[in-house]
Design a protein around this motif. Structure first.
Motif, PDB file in Angstrom:
ATOM      1  N   THR A 141      -0.092  11.004   3.357  1.00 51.73           N
ATOM      2  CA  THR A 141      -0.083  10.796   1.912  1.00 51.73           C
ATOM      3  C   THR A 141       1.059  11.592   1.284  1.00 51.73           C
ATOM      4  N   PHE A 142       1.802  10.961   0.371  1.00 52.74           N
ATOM      5  CA  PHE A 142       2.880  11.668  -0.309  1.00 52.74           C
ATOM      6  C   PHE A 142       3.091  11.078  -1.701  1.00 52.74           C
ATOM      7  N   PHE A 143       3.775  11.839  -2.552  1.00 50.97           N
ATOM      8  CA  PHE A 143       4.045  11.404  -3.922  1.00 50.97           C
ATOM      9  C   PHE A 143       5.383  10.677  -3.942  1.00 50.97           C
TER      10      PHE A 143
ATOM     11  N   MET B 284      13.211   3.806  -4.393  1.00 52.42           N
ATOM     12  CA  MET B 284      12.728   4.895  -3.544  1.00 52.42           C
ATOM     13  C   MET B 284      13.046   4.580  -2.090  1.00 52.42           C
ATOM     14  N   LEU B 285      13.626   5.552  -1.412  1.00 49.91           N
ATOM     15  CA  LEU B 285      13.943   5.424   0.001  1.00 49.91           C
ATOM     16  C   LEU B 285      13.150   6.475   0.769  1.00 49.91           C
ATOM     17  N   VAL B 286      12.410   6.047   1.783  1.00 52.47           N
ATOM     18  CA  VAL B 286      11.614   6.958   2.604  1.00 52.47           C
ATOM     19  C   VAL B 286      12.216   6.982   4.006  1.00 52.47           C
ATOM     20  N   VAL B 287      12.733   8.118   4.403  1.00 55.10           N
ATOM     21  CA  VAL B 287      13.347   8.254   5.723  1.00 55.10           C
ATOM     22  C   VAL B 287      12.651   9.374   6.490  1.00 55.10           C
ATOM     23  N   GLY B 288      12.740   9.314   7.800  1.00 54.03           N
ATOM     24  CA  GLY B 288      12.126  10.380   8.570  1.00 54.03           C
ATOM     25  C   GLY B 288      12.105  10.125  10.049  1.00 54.03           C
ATOM     26  N   GLU B 289      11.294  10.926  10.737  1.00 51.81           N
ATOM     27  CA  GLU B 289      11.195  10.831  12.187  1.00 51.81           C
ATOM     28  C   GLU B 289       9.782  11.152  12.640  1.00 51.81           C
ATOM     29  N   ILE B 290       9.323  10.404  13.640  1.00 47.17           N
ATOM     30  CA  ILE B 290       8.027  10.658  14.268  1.00 47.17           C
ATOM     31  C   ILE B 290       8.318  11.022  15.721  1.00 47.17           C
TER      32      ILE B 290
ATOM     33  N   GLY C 131      14.515   8.004  -5.658  1.00 45.57           N
ATOM     34  CA  GLY C 131      15.348   8.881  -4.861  1.00 45.57           C
ATOM     35  C   GLY C 131      14.934   8.813  -3.408  1.00 45.57           C
ATOM     36  N   THR C 132      15.221   9.861  -2.667  1.00 49.59           N
ATOM     37  CA  THR C 132      14.945   9.892  -1.232  1.00 49.59           C
ATOM     38  C   THR C 132      13.811  10.858  -0.904  1.00 49.59           C
ATOM     39  N   ILE C 133      12.886  10.382  -0.093  1.00 53.76           N
ATOM     40  CA  ILE C 133      11.795  11.193   0.422  1.00 53.76           C
ATOM     41  C   ILE C 133      12.002  11.323   1.922  1.00 53.76           C
ATOM     42  N   GLU C 134      11.957  12.533   2.448  1.00 52.53           N
ATOM     43  CA  GLU C 134      12.125  12.733   3.890  1.00 52.53           C
ATOM     44  C   GLU C 134      10.835  13.261   4.491  1.00 52.53           C
ATOM     45  N   ILE C 135      10.381  12.617   5.574  1.00 56.49           N
ATOM     46  CA  ILE C 135       9.124  12.984   6.229  1.00 56.49           C
ATOM     47  C   ILE C 135       9.360  13.208   7.714  1.00 56.49           C
TER      48      ILE C 135
ATOM     49  N   ILE D 232       7.082  17.284   4.366  1.00 53.14           N
ATOM     50  CA  ILE D 232       7.521  16.287   3.395  1.00 53.14           C
ATOM     51  C   ILE D 232       8.448  16.940   2.373  1.00 53.14           C
ATOM     52  N   GLN D 233       9.665  16.433   2.292  1.00 54.68           N
ATOM     53  CA  GLN D 233      10.624  16.901   1.297  1.00 54.68           C
ATOM     54  C   GLN D 233      10.892  15.746   0.339  1.00 54.68           C
ATOM     55  N   GLY D 234      10.446  15.916  -0.895  1.00 57.62           N
ATOM     56  CA  GLY D 234      10.598  14.848  -1.858  1.00 57.62           C
ATOM     57  C   GLY D 234      11.160  15.322  -3.173  1.00 57.62           C
ATOM     58  N   GLN D 235      10.813  14.615  -4.214  1.00 58.73           N
ATOM     59  CA  GLN D 235      11.272  14.950  -5.552  1.00 58.73           C
ATOM     60  C   GLN D 235      10.287  15.945  -6.193  1.00 58.73           C
ATOM     61  N   LYS D 236      10.400  16.141  -7.478  1.00 56.93           N
ATOM     62  CA  LYS D 236       9.641  17.176  -8.183  1.00 56.93           C
ATOM     63  C   LYS D 236       8.131  17.067  -7.976  1.00 56.93           C
ATOM     64  N   ASN D 237       7.584  15.849  -8.096  1.00 52.35           N
ATOM     65  CA  ASN D 237       6.132  15.695  -7.977  1.00 52.35           C
ATOM     66  C   ASN D 237       5.616  16.071  -6.599  1.00 52.35           C
ATOM     67  N   GLN D 238       6.363  15.728  -5.555  1.00 49.36           N
ATOM     68  CA  GLN D 238       5.953  16.090  -4.201  1.00 49.36           C
ATOM     69  C   GLN D 238       6.004  17.592  -3.996  1.00 49.36           C
ATOM     70  N   GLU D 239       7.030  18.227  -4.522  1.00 50.96           N
ATOM     71  CA  GLU D 239       7.143  19.674  -4.399  1.00 50.96           C
ATOM     72  C   GLU D 239       5.971  20.370  -5.092  1.00 50.96           C
ATOM     73  N   LEU D 240       5.590  19.868  -6.258  1.00 50.62           N
ATOM     74  CA  LEU D 240       4.452  20.437  -6.979  1.00 50.62           C
ATOM     75  C   LEU D 240       3.144  20.178  -6.237  1.00 50.62           C
ATOM     76  N   LEU D 241       3.029  18.988  -5.647  1.00 45.73           N
ATOM     77  CA  LEU D 241       1.821  18.658  -4.885  1.00 45.73           C
ATOM     78  C   LEU D 241       1.710  19.555  -3.661  1.00 45.73           C
ATOM     79  N   ASN D 242       2.830  19.835  -3.008  1.00 43.68           N
ATOM     80  CA  ASN D 242       2.835  20.764  -1.873  1.00 43.68           C
ATOM     81  C   ASN D 242       2.343  22.138  -2.302  1.00 43.68           C
ATOM     82  N   GLU D 243       2.843  22.591  -3.454  1.00 43.87           N
ATOM     83  CA  GLU D 243       2.455  23.902  -3.974  1.00 43.87           C
ATOM     84  C   GLU D 243       0.967  23.944  -4.290  1.00 43.87           C
TER      85      GLU D 243
END
Length: 230
Positions: A88-90, A25-31, A94-98, A111-122
């Motif tokens: 907090t994120f799932f 798992m790779l977590v990339v992003g910007e603050i 793969g790659t998670i972008e925050i 947060i743009q992630g994989q399937k579980n994150q998308e479902l959690l957002n929903e």
């Protein structure tokens, strides 16, 4: 196309940092607005919150973190180890972008992630409506000024809302029984609900999800409740 863009961004960040991150798992992003601080990637291990990776940022706003995971689970981004500055994120392979801002860190993030994150957002988008309505009931009860009849009426409406929330969560989990977010929601949103709802979710899970971290925990949790009732 979105996955290609995320992959390119991840590669650019890796080059900029000069430190190749390894992990499934790779977590990339910007603050935005961050001048200096340490960012920690954390998850629960048994009952303890542990850091699995960290990066010190000085004059940089972009970050890259990684971890090796067996199955999807909840992770936390913690800035300088402040409890009120936590995202907090799932986590998933793969790659998670925050993307977030310093003054909104811990409160608002894209947060743009994989399937579980998308479902959690929903799920969170819908469940926020339930919580907002519940706050309306709390306010209404406060404004009754001790009127017993009005208090009873508001409490009945609140109890009905809670039942609707439980049923919505159950249906959402069952409809997404092939994703690890299903047992996670059962454990975090329905832990004090009727055991039948937990059983319904557990019985609907695919074999792969049952073998996941939260799938195993849900089974153990249900068994604990049934053993107590014997």
């Amino acid at each position: 196309m979105k996955n290609i863009v995320i992959s390119i961004c991840a590669a650019l960040i890796l080059v900029a940092c000069g430190d190749e991150k390894k992990g499934s798992m790779l977590v990339v992003g910007e603050i935005k607005g961050l001048k200096k601080g340490t960012l920690y990637l954390q998850k629960m291990k048994d009952t303890l919150l542990v850091s699995v990776d960290s990066v010190s940022l000085d004059g940089e706003t972009t970050f890259t973190l990684s971890d090796e995971l067996e199955s999807p689970e909840i992770y936390f981004l913690n800035l300088d180890n402040f409890k009120d500055k936590q995202i907090t994120f799932f986590g998933d392979k793969g790659t998670i972008e925050i993307q977030t801002k310093l003054d909104k860190f811990g409160f608002k993030a894209v947060i743009q992630g994989q399937k579980n994150q998308e479902l959690l957002n929903e799920y969170k988008e819908m469940i926020t409506k339930f919580r907002d309505k519940n706050l309306d009931f709390i306010k209404a009860e406060f404004e009754t000024k001790g009127d017993t009849a009005k208090i009873d009426s508001v409490q009945k409406l609140a109890n009905n809302l809670l039942r609707r929330r439980y049923f919505y969560t159950t249906n959402f989990a069952v409809n997404n029984s092939d994703a690890e977010v299903a047992p996670y929601l059962a454990l975090t949103e329905l832990y004090n609900a009727n055991i039948k709802l937990l059983d319904t979710i557990n019985n609907s899970l695919t074999e792969e999800v049952k073998a996941s971290k939260y799938g195993k925990r849900l089974k153990e949790f249900i068994e604990e409740i049934k053993n107590k009732d014997k």
